[in-house]
Scaffold this motif. Sequence first.
Motif, PDB file in Angstrom:
ATOM      1  N   PHE A  28     -11.112   9.454  -1.584  1.00 17.27           N
ATOM      2  CA  PHE A  28     -11.319   8.666  -0.365  1.00 17.27           C
ATOM      3  C   PHE A  28     -10.054   8.527   0.466  1.00 17.27           C
ATOM      4  O   PHE A  28     -10.089   8.531   1.694  1.00 17.27           O
ATOM      5  N   HIS A  29      -8.914   8.381  -0.205  1.00 20.98           N
ATOM      6  CA  HIS A  29      -7.722   8.015   0.559  1.00 20.98           C
ATOM      7  C   HIS A  29      -7.243   9.116   1.486  1.00 20.98           C
ATOM      8  O   HIS A  29      -6.465   8.881   2.384  1.00 20.98           O
ATOM      9  N   PRO A  84     -17.738   3.797  -6.747  1.00 19.97           N
ATOM     10  CA  PRO A  84     -16.752   2.753  -7.019  1.00 19.97           C
ATOM     11  C   PRO A  84     -17.347   1.591  -7.804  1.00 19.97           C
ATOM     12  O   PRO A  84     -16.685   1.027  -8.680  1.00 19.97           O
ATOM     13  N   LEU A 120     -15.879   0.252 -11.227  1.00 18.08           N
ATOM     14  CA  LEU A 120     -15.430  -1.129 -11.454  1.00 18.08           C
ATOM     15  C   LEU A 120     -16.143  -1.732 -12.644  1.00 18.08           C
ATOM     16  O   LEU A 120     -15.545  -2.474 -13.432  1.00 18.08           O
ATOM     17  N   THR A 180     -13.625  -0.286   3.275  1.00 14.77           N
ATOM     18  CA  THR A 180     -13.663   0.893   2.415  1.00 14.77           C
ATOM     19  C   THR A 180     -14.707   0.677   1.316  1.00 14.77           C
ATOM     20  O   THR A 180     -14.981  -0.452   0.928  1.00 14.77           O
ATOM     21  N   SER A 205     -14.639   1.032  -1.868  1.00 12.42           N
ATOM     22  CA  SER A 205     -14.236   0.310  -3.076  1.00 12.42           C
ATOM     23  C   SER A 205     -14.180  -1.192  -2.802  1.00 12.42           C
ATOM     24  O   SER A 205     -14.526  -2.006  -3.675  1.00 12.42           O
ATOM     25  N   GLN A 206     -13.785  -1.576  -1.586  1.00 14.70           N
ATOM     26  CA  GLN A 206     -13.773  -2.994  -1.244  1.00 14.70           C
ATOM     27  C   GLN A 206     -15.193  -3.551  -1.227  1.00 14.70           C
ATOM     28  O   GLN A 206     -15.456  -4.659  -1.708  1.00 14.70           O
ATOM     29  N   THR A 257      -2.688   6.083  -2.659  1.00 12.79           N
ATOM     30  CA  THR A 257      -4.119   5.863  -2.787  1.00 12.79           C
ATOM     31  C   THR A 257      -4.556   4.533  -2.187  1.00 12.79           C
ATOM     32  O   THR A 257      -5.712   4.174  -2.276  1.00 12.79           O
ATOM     33  N   GLN A 284     -11.107   6.591 -10.258  1.00 13.93           N
ATOM     34  CA  GLN A 284     -10.323   6.900  -9.050  1.00 13.93           C
ATOM     35  C   GLN A 284     -11.009   6.365  -7.815  1.00 13.93           C
ATOM     36  O   GLN A 284     -10.386   5.766  -6.934  1.00 13.93           O
ATOM     37  N   ASP A 285     -12.334   6.590  -7.758  1.00 16.20           N
ATOM     38  CA  ASP A 285     -13.070   6.112  -6.602  1.00 16.20           C
ATOM     39  C   ASP A 285     -13.058   4.602  -6.511  1.00 16.20           C
ATOM     40  O   ASP A 285     -13.049   4.030  -5.423  1.00 16.20           O
ATOM     41  N   ALA A 286     -13.073   3.936  -7.673  1.00 16.77           N
ATOM     42  CA  ALA A 286     -13.101   2.470  -7.670  1.00 16.77           C
ATOM     43  C   ALA A 286     -11.808   1.912  -7.109  1.00 16.77           C
ATOM     44  O   ALA A 286     -11.819   0.890  -6.433  1.00 16.77           O
ATOM     45  N   PHE A 287     -10.691   2.571  -7.408  1.00 15.07           N
ATOM     46  CA  PHE A 287      -9.413   2.004  -7.004  1.00 15.07           C
ATOM     47  C   PHE A 287      -8.888   2.563  -5.688  1.00 15.07           C
ATOM     48  O   PHE A 287      -7.984   1.985  -5.095  1.00 15.07           O
ATOM     49  N   SER A 288      -9.437   3.665  -5.240  1.00 12.83           N
ATOM     50  CA  SER A 288      -8.893   4.278  -4.033  1.00 12.83           C
ATOM     51  C   SER A 288      -9.267   3.446  -2.811  1.00 12.83           C
ATOM     52  O   SER A 288     -10.425   3.128  -2.600  1.00 12.83           O
ATOM     53  N   GLY A 289      -8.294   3.078  -2.028  1.00 10.71           N
ATOM     54  CA  GLY A 289      -8.572   2.364  -0.783  1.00 10.71           C
ATOM     55  C   GLY A 289      -8.877   0.901  -0.965  1.00 10.71           C
ATOM     56  O   GLY A 289      -9.344   0.254  -0.034  1.00 10.71           O
ATOM     57  N   LEU A 290      -8.618   0.347  -2.150  1.00 13.08           N
ATOM     58  CA  LEU A 290      -8.974  -1.052  -2.385  1.00 13.08           C
ATOM     59  C   LEU A 290      -8.122  -1.999  -1.559  1.00 13.08           C
ATOM     60  O   LEU A 290      -8.584  -3.032  -1.077  1.00 13.08           O
TER      61      LEU A 290
END
Lengths: 320, 309
Positions: free
Chosen positions: A2-3, A167, A171, A209, A211-212, B257, B300-306
């Motif tokens: 994503f980033h 995500p 989590l 985003t 993940s948020q 990230t 990775q997806d869970a933490f990316s952009g958090l």
Amino acid sequence: MFHCSSHKSYWIFKDEEELSLLRCEANKKCIKKVLETVKFGVSESMFLKRHEEECLLRHYEKRLLDFCNAFKPAMPKSVVGTAVMYFRRFYLNNSVMEFHPRIIMLTCAYLSCKVDEFNVSSSQFVANLVHESPAGQELVAEQILEYELLLIQQLNFHLVVHNPYRPMEGLLIDLKTRYPTLENPESLRKNVDDFLTQASLTDIGLLFTPSQIALTAILNSASRAGLNMESYITECLGLKQDKETLSKLYDSMRRMKIITKKYELPKPEEVNACKQKLERIHAEFVANSSNKRKRGYEDDGHVSKEPRLTTEELSDDDLI
Amino acid sequence: MDDQGCPRCKTTKYRNPSLKLMVNVCGHTLCENCVEMLFVRGSGNCVQCDTPLRKSNFRVQLFEDPAVDKEVEIRKKVLKIYNKRDFDFPSLRVYNDYLEQVEDIVFNLTNNIDVENTKLRMEQYQKENRDVIQRNKAKLTREQEELEELLLLEQQGNEQRRLDVLQEEQRQLQAKRKNKQALLDELEQSQLPATILLAKHKARSAQLETEIEQQKQSVKPTSLFSTGIQQNQTVSLVPIPRIEEVLYQYRPLKMDTYGPPAPDLGQLGRLGYLNHVRAALPQDTAGGYTTAMACHRAMQDAFSGLFSL
């Protein structure tokens, strides 16, 4: 990831004002275009206002969601999420008056199946439109294929959409591994899913985003179940020192909750009124809409068939 | 070649594929038989264009199109006169102009354009450059002689080799025959039993065979590489100039990230993440899939952009 994705670079906006600005722009642009091409018989009141467009869009988003949920074979959640996101992004820069949401909605679903590698042939796809005759289904298939390229272009060719489902899974795994305080994270799953579905019907996907969004969903359902997860955020996500980021995170979560609470499905009467206006616009400025056809469908028979079919299709007991 | 018939007797060419067509200076063809018949007196007129011709001017056709043959003949004649070479000229431009002149002349003569003038021009050129022509003629003949000498040498070498190989073969044949004869003589005269004699003979003939094989395989040692360099010669190469540059330093890629760091792929099992992920089925692992991959991607997806805002 994503980033470094185009989703993050181009399709995450700062706040709702920016979004409404973009939509107003699109509306004005469309009105101007129509006024330029058609010189007479046009009054300002014929065009859709912003709030009417909003109402229509929300209605059609719900319809899209229902269509995808009723889809056979069963559509994975990410495909649904992508389709809704495409629809939302498309109408950020274009107006409902220019492109009828019914066709765009089906085109979004079709494109999202392709992009997410959920293999559905076009005939299989239109077979899901149970209220149409086979001839009507074929017509729809052709229309979808016409608008597909336009859709891709208006998405600026940014076709990869990051949905919050993965995500969310990540989590949950993290919670199970590193946060034994929370006994049964699986129990939260249903509420989380509901929250995410609700969120996809709002503008949250364009502001935060994935993940948020997932984190907010989990925290929300945990607080509903009466569990406190603050320590998870501070400890496990390593934010004990970083107060600023922590406060920003809480802030965005609060905003998301407000947005989801604010969402309400538009009333049927409103929807019908707006729909009638839309149909009139599309029917009158037929030259307007036929210019948008990528292939030259010159024969009038086809063009005049379209509004008739759409009024058939727009019955409310459709698709569900 | 069969599509062309003799213009006079027409059928004879198809019936007799070995028949040759002859071309004359006017560019028209006649088969051999017709030439014999028409030019029995030595000279006559061409069948198609009625130009006076001589029998001796007939040449066997080399090209399918008789016009080409005609041009080739004319070119040979012209080049006998216009035989200057490229080093006779001060510049490339002048040489090219000269060549263009020659081509013009050949073209004119072939297509019967302005024949008189062209012939006059040729004669004039001949008169002016008589000595140059002579000198070049001499040079040409000299070069041709050298070429012919080389060809001759090569042919002689080939012949020699052929003869050698033949002689070798003869010798081997002789040796074999002698061996057989010796066996027969021994069987006749010697006292030893026949089996021993046969064994000895077999051994001897096997030895002969191996000798022949060895001879065939032994390559004459050469002294020259194929590029012409002698084998023992050391060729001195110019040393490559050294270029000093800054050495490349590897720096691993750093990616932001915008979120907390995700656990490493290798650590996932140890940290206990894999207990909460669906285990990979045997048919999944066959393709190279491991549970850690799906888990890692989810993390990775869970933490990316958090933390990004």
